[in-house]
Design a protein around this motif. Structure first.
Motif, PDB file in Angstrom:
ATOM      1  N   LYS A 266       0.829  -1.213   0.000  1.00 51.73           N
ATOM      2  CA  LYS A 266       0.000   0.000   0.000  1.00 51.73           C
ATOM      3  C   LYS A 266       0.863   1.263   0.000  1.00 51.73           C
ATOM      4  N   MET A 267       1.784   1.317  -0.926  1.00 53.73           N
ATOM      5  CA  MET A 267       2.832   2.330  -0.847  1.00 53.73           C
ATOM      6  C   MET A 267       3.454   2.582  -2.208  1.00 53.73           C
ATOM      7  N   MET A 268       3.830   3.841  -2.461  1.00 50.26           N
ATOM      8  CA  MET A 268       4.699   4.127  -3.605  1.00 50.26           C
ATOM      9  C   MET A 268       6.140   4.137  -3.125  1.00 50.26           C
ATOM     10  N   ILE A 269       7.012   3.498  -3.894  1.00 48.92           N
ATOM     11  CA  ILE A 269       8.435   3.431  -3.576  1.00 48.92           C
ATOM     12  C   ILE A 269       9.227   4.012  -4.745  1.00 48.92           C
ATOM     13  N   ILE A 270      10.169   4.881  -4.414  1.00 47.28           N
ATOM     14  CA  ILE A 270      11.065   5.436  -5.430  1.00 47.28           C
ATOM     15  C   ILE A 270      12.501   5.203  -4.949  1.00 47.28           C
ATOM     16  N   ARG A 271      13.307   4.579  -5.796  1.00 49.83           N
ATOM     17  CA  ARG A 271      14.721   4.395  -5.452  1.00 49.83           C
ATOM     18  C   ARG A 271      15.574   5.283  -6.349  1.00 49.83           C
ATOM     19  N   LEU A 272      16.456   6.070  -5.735  1.00 51.42           N
ATOM     20  CA  LEU A 272      17.378   6.931  -6.466  1.00 51.42           C
ATOM     21  C   LEU A 272      18.800   6.449  -6.222  1.00 51.42           C
ATOM     22  N   CYS A 273      19.569   6.338  -7.288  1.00 52.50           N
ATOM     23  CA  CYS A 273      20.962   5.861  -7.170  1.00 52.50           C
ATOM     24  C   CYS A 273      21.885   6.713  -8.028  1.00 52.50           C
TER      25      CYS A 273
ATOM     26  N   THR B 178      24.433   8.231  -2.013  1.00 57.78           N
ATOM     27  CA  THR B 178      24.691   7.356  -3.155  1.00 57.78           C
ATOM     28  C   THR B 178      23.434   6.588  -3.544  1.00 57.78           C
ATOM     29  N   GLU B 179      22.644   6.248  -2.559  1.00 57.56           N
ATOM     30  CA  GLU B 179      21.381   5.545  -2.799  1.00 57.56           C
ATOM     31  C   GLU B 179      20.387   5.961  -1.728  1.00 57.56           C
ATOM     32  N   ALA B 180      19.108   6.128  -2.143  1.00 60.92           N
ATOM     33  CA  ALA B 180      18.076   6.492  -1.184  1.00 60.92           C
ATOM     34  C   ALA B 180      16.729   5.974  -1.670  1.00 60.92           C
ATOM     35  N   LEU B 181      15.852   5.705  -0.725  1.00 59.30           N
ATOM     36  CA  LEU B 181      14.483   5.310  -1.029  1.00 59.30           C
ATOM     37  C   LEU B 181      13.531   6.399  -0.550  1.00 59.30           C
ATOM     38  N   ILE B 182      12.532   6.692  -1.375  1.00 57.00           N
ATOM     39  CA  ILE B 182      11.451   7.589  -0.961  1.00 57.00           C
ATOM     40  C   ILE B 182      10.190   6.748  -0.809  1.00 57.00           C
TER      41      ILE B 182
END
Length: 802
Positions: free
Chosen positions: A170-177, A261-265
């Motif tokens: 039940k969530m939106m996930i965004i990974r930035l690298c 370097t890497e993060a999740l929203i």
């Protein structure tokens, strides 16, 4: 050394393949060389409740957020016009006296309020602190796993983003690298077009707001909307960053990551909507605690676990069907360029498959919330005042959204509509009494909303009867209940829920019918959705009696209710009443042009090429007209379509493709399918020679125009209809196969009777069929001049070399 070189090369190729740079021309991936500038270029994600529209910008990435339960308004006042029905005798008398002008004016007195509007929740913005210029930009949506990706390079550093909206979590996930340690620098903020406030506490960005209480009168853009304390649906959006490294900071309005370097929203949203009959302000759910609970649960999970949960949940639906339309020589181009090339008449079979797959993707992504089906824009609305309120338009559009649910093996996605019909049957009982003087059953009209509004619209006499006064939605929608049963064979559903709704729709129709001067049953007053007639003396109107569309829908409603009654062995007396009424219905009429008459009299249409073709309901989505059973009526349907022509809006084209498929004309269906995939420029894009009209936007959204999702669903349903058609007793294989699809295969298409079909064909001839029975049963397979009777036990399958 040579081995290391090969391994390195393979690694690079696999990396490029993953990010889409080296792919075979795809039937599952939409991809582009640039970010989206317009909504119609964006890529959409959804879990059936939460929606995200991703633009994929470099310096600023804009993401529109939606929740399918965020609407204006509150539970509908069903007694808004308690004595409307008292105007009926005067309307009927005017029609009896052939005074159509007077009838048209009097019909306006049988109107209520307009629907409420689907609201946009907000916008999430990711601002990347880049200094250089981006190169090697790439953006994709992989609909085989419902994941979107963006990648680009700046000063030798590769930046990637990955997005998905998970149903299980039940969530939106965004990974930035970033490929270089410490090169990731960005901040995020959120805003809304609705009344809202944001705050940041403990590195948690929260946005709380409220949807308006208003009626979008006449679907016009109104400069202000009404807000009242203790009224309206509340919403919450929570955003939190999980950083692997770097420094997380916050200001009064944004969260920021420096040198990461890497993060999740994580994006969690919820509303206070608690059902169509509950005040969302005083009886609503606690949106704040729901959003926080979902966030906390997901935040404790790793990215790999969240992604795995999402993919396995999504693919259990998506992977049920595979379609192959044969060899293609089309090059691997970005989707917008691919669509432009295809619009010139060039072959691209995998684009045709992609469009079909995309339709299924959109339904999985927008229809998983009970009582809240996909609306005019599915789940994705960026507008404060959406076109046509992005509501439920029930004289075609809502139903067309679900034509692919059963036959493309997405029966679970049908449940939001079926449960919505149950809500309509509650409010519709009051509508039947107060607007139509019918004290049995339930009725629904042209528009509805999340509050299951069923009254005829028109702002209490201000709108035209041609659209506002139509009242056959209950009859039409009830047929979806039978469709669900006959595809799934779920007798418990039919017995415990479905049948009573079907019976109620039939009860209303039975009481609504009146006799004409010849003692034949007709509806009065009657309209044909959004169309107008032209009388011999030049009067243009919509109010008449005995409209063909009304009677076609009633035929189908009665027929399916009779079948359900027999299946359950109940209501034999009521069944006889329906059978008697069926035999007395005003019959179809073939006009002087050889067409199927739309009106009681053989009158001209004001617009002979009108987008609606409601009089053809019995051919599709109904099935009481067919080339075999009723050849004269089928030929009249064909002539009607010829008169209307092929040039029309997106959703209408989707309907016409299905109609041609039911006439077993695969080449005409295919011609219009190609036209449905005609490139249309985004709304608002200024070009020297704008490409406009019905067709498909660069992101494969249907262009009505503007965007309406029903064309996507209708087009995808039509592909299945061209390959497999069925009723309770037989399954026709490749009934409308076009010459262009000379060879191919399909697996997972469903047929009535609880069967699942796999086909292989070559040289336009069926070579092999595999049939699987979900619940046990018998049917007859038909292809060309050959047929074969089949009987299977539950869970068994049979392979036949044809």
């Amino acid at each position: 050394m040579q081995t290391n070189h090969i391994q390195k090369l393979l690694f690079i190729l696999s990396f490029l393949f993953f990010y889409g740079k080296v792919t075979a021309q795809s039937a599952h991936i939409l991809w582009y060389k640039q970010p989206a500038n317009f909504f119609e270029e964006s890529l959409v994600l959804g879990n059936g409740k939460q929606g995200a529209t991703v633009f994929g910008g470099v310096n600023s990435d804009k993401i529109y957020l939606n929740d399918i339960t965020l609407w204006s308004g509150e539970p509908v006042n069903t007694t808004m016009n308690p004595e409307a029905y008292k105007n009926l005798p005067a309307v009927r008398e005017a029609l009896k006296n052939e005074n159509y002008k007077l009838a048209e004016e009097l019909n306006k007195k049988i109107q209520g309020k307009n629907s409420e509007s689907y609201s946009p929740l907000g916008t999430l913005e990711i601002n990347n602190h880049h200094t250089g210029k981006a190169s090697n930009y790439y953006r994709e949506l992989d609909i085989s796993n419902a994941i979107s990706r963006v990648s680009y390079e700046i000063d030798g550093v590769k930046f990637t983003r990955e997005y998905f909206v998970s149903a299980p979590d039940k969530m939106m996930i965004i990974r930035l690298c970033s490929s270089q340690k410490g090169a990731l620098n960005f901040d995020i903020n959120s805003s809304s077009l609705l009344k809202f406030e944001t705050q940041i506490k403990n590195n948690l960005l929260s946005m709380n707001g409220v949807a308006p209480i208003h009626e979008n009168a006449g679907y016009e853009v109104v400069p202000t909307f009404l807000l009242e304390k203790e009224r309206g649906t509340r919403f919450t959006s929570l955003i939190k960053i999980k950083n692997v490294d770097g420094t997380l900071t916050s200001s009064s309005s944004s969260l920021e990551l420096k040198n990461g370097t890497e993060a999740l929203i994580y994006v969690s949203i919820a509303t206070s909507f608690n059902g169509f009959d509950k005040n969302p302000a005083t009886e609503g759910l606690n949106d704040k605690s729901i959003a926080l609970d979902n966030l906390n649960k997901a935040f404790s999970k790793s990215f790999d676990k969240l992604k795995q949960n999402h993919i396995s949940d999504y693919q259990k639906f998506y992977n049920r069907v595979t379609l192959n339309l044969g060899k293609t020589t089309a090059p691997n181009l970005p989707t917008d360029e691919r669509l432009l090339r295809y619009s010139e008449g060039i072959e691209d079979k995998n684009l045709e498959v992609l469009y079909f797959n995309f339709g299924r993707y959109l339904l999985i992504s927008s229809s998983r919330t009970l009582g809240v089906p996909a609306n005019l824009q599915g789940l994705w609305n960026p507008h404060l005042h959406a076109p046509w309120s992005s509501n439920y338009t029930m004289n075609i559009n809502l139903e067309e959204n679900y034509w692919l649910a059963e036959n493309t093996n997405l029966s679970e996605m049908h449940l939001p509509l079926l449960s919505f019909i149950k809500n309509l049957s509650v409010t519709g009982k009051v509508t039947a009494k107060t607007f139509y003087g019918v004290d049995e059953g339930w009725a629904a009209a042209h528009n509805s909303d999340i509050w299951a509004m069923t009254n005829p619209v028109g702002q209490f006499g201000k709108e035209e009867p041609m659209w506002a006064c139509w009242n056959m939605a209950g009859a039409w929608l009830s047929t979806h209940i039978w469709e669900h049963y006959v595809f799934t064979q779920d007798k418990n559903y039919l017995k415990n829920e479905g049948y009573e709704m079907m019976k109620g729709a039939s009860q209303f129709c039975l009481k609504w019918l009146v006799e004409d001067k010849n003692g034949i049953l007709i509806t009065s007053p009657s309209t044909s959705p959004e169309n107008q007639y032209l009388t011999p003396d030049g009067f243009v109107g919509a109010t008449l009696y005995g409209g063909t569309a009304d009677l076609a829908m009633i035929r189908e409603c009665f027929d399916k209710t009779i079948k359900a009654s027999k299946e359950l062995n109940v209501d034999s007396e009521f069944r006889v009443k329906l059978e008697t009424a069926l035999s007395k219905l005003h019959p179809y009429q073939i006009g002087k042009k050889g067409n199927l008459q739309e009106w009681y009299f053989d009158w001209e249409d004001k617009d002979p090429k009108h987008r609606h073709q409601s009089q053809l309901f019995g051919l599709f989505p109904g099935n009481h007209i067919s080339p075999l059973k009723t050849p004269e009526l089928a030929n009249a349907c064909r002539q009607t379509l010829e008169i209307k022509g092929d040039e029309t809006t997106g959703w209408s084209k989707g309907w016409r493709i299905n109609l041609w498929a039911r006439l077993w004309d695969g080449n005409r269906s295919y011609k219009m399918y190609r036209e449905l995939l005609r490139y249309v420029d985004p709304d608002g894009k200024k070009t020297e020679k704008p490409r406009q009209g019905g067709g498909t936007y660069p992101n494969l959204f249907d262009a009505h125009p503007p965007f309406q999702i029903d064309g996507n669903f209708g087009g995808a349903a039509a592909v299945a209809e061209m390959l497999v058609q069925s009723n309770e007793n037989e399954i026709r294989l490749l009934p409308a196969l076009p010459d262009a699809w000379e060879s191919g295969s399909v697996r997972g298409i469903c047929a009535r009777g609880g069967f699942e079909i796999a086909l292989e064909w070559n040289d336009k001839s069926l070579k092999k069929v595999t049939i699987f029975s979900k619940n046990g049963g018998e049917t007859t397979l038909i292809s060309g001049n050959k047929n074969k009777a089949v009987r299977l036990k539950k869970g068994k399958k049979l392979e036949i070399i044809w």
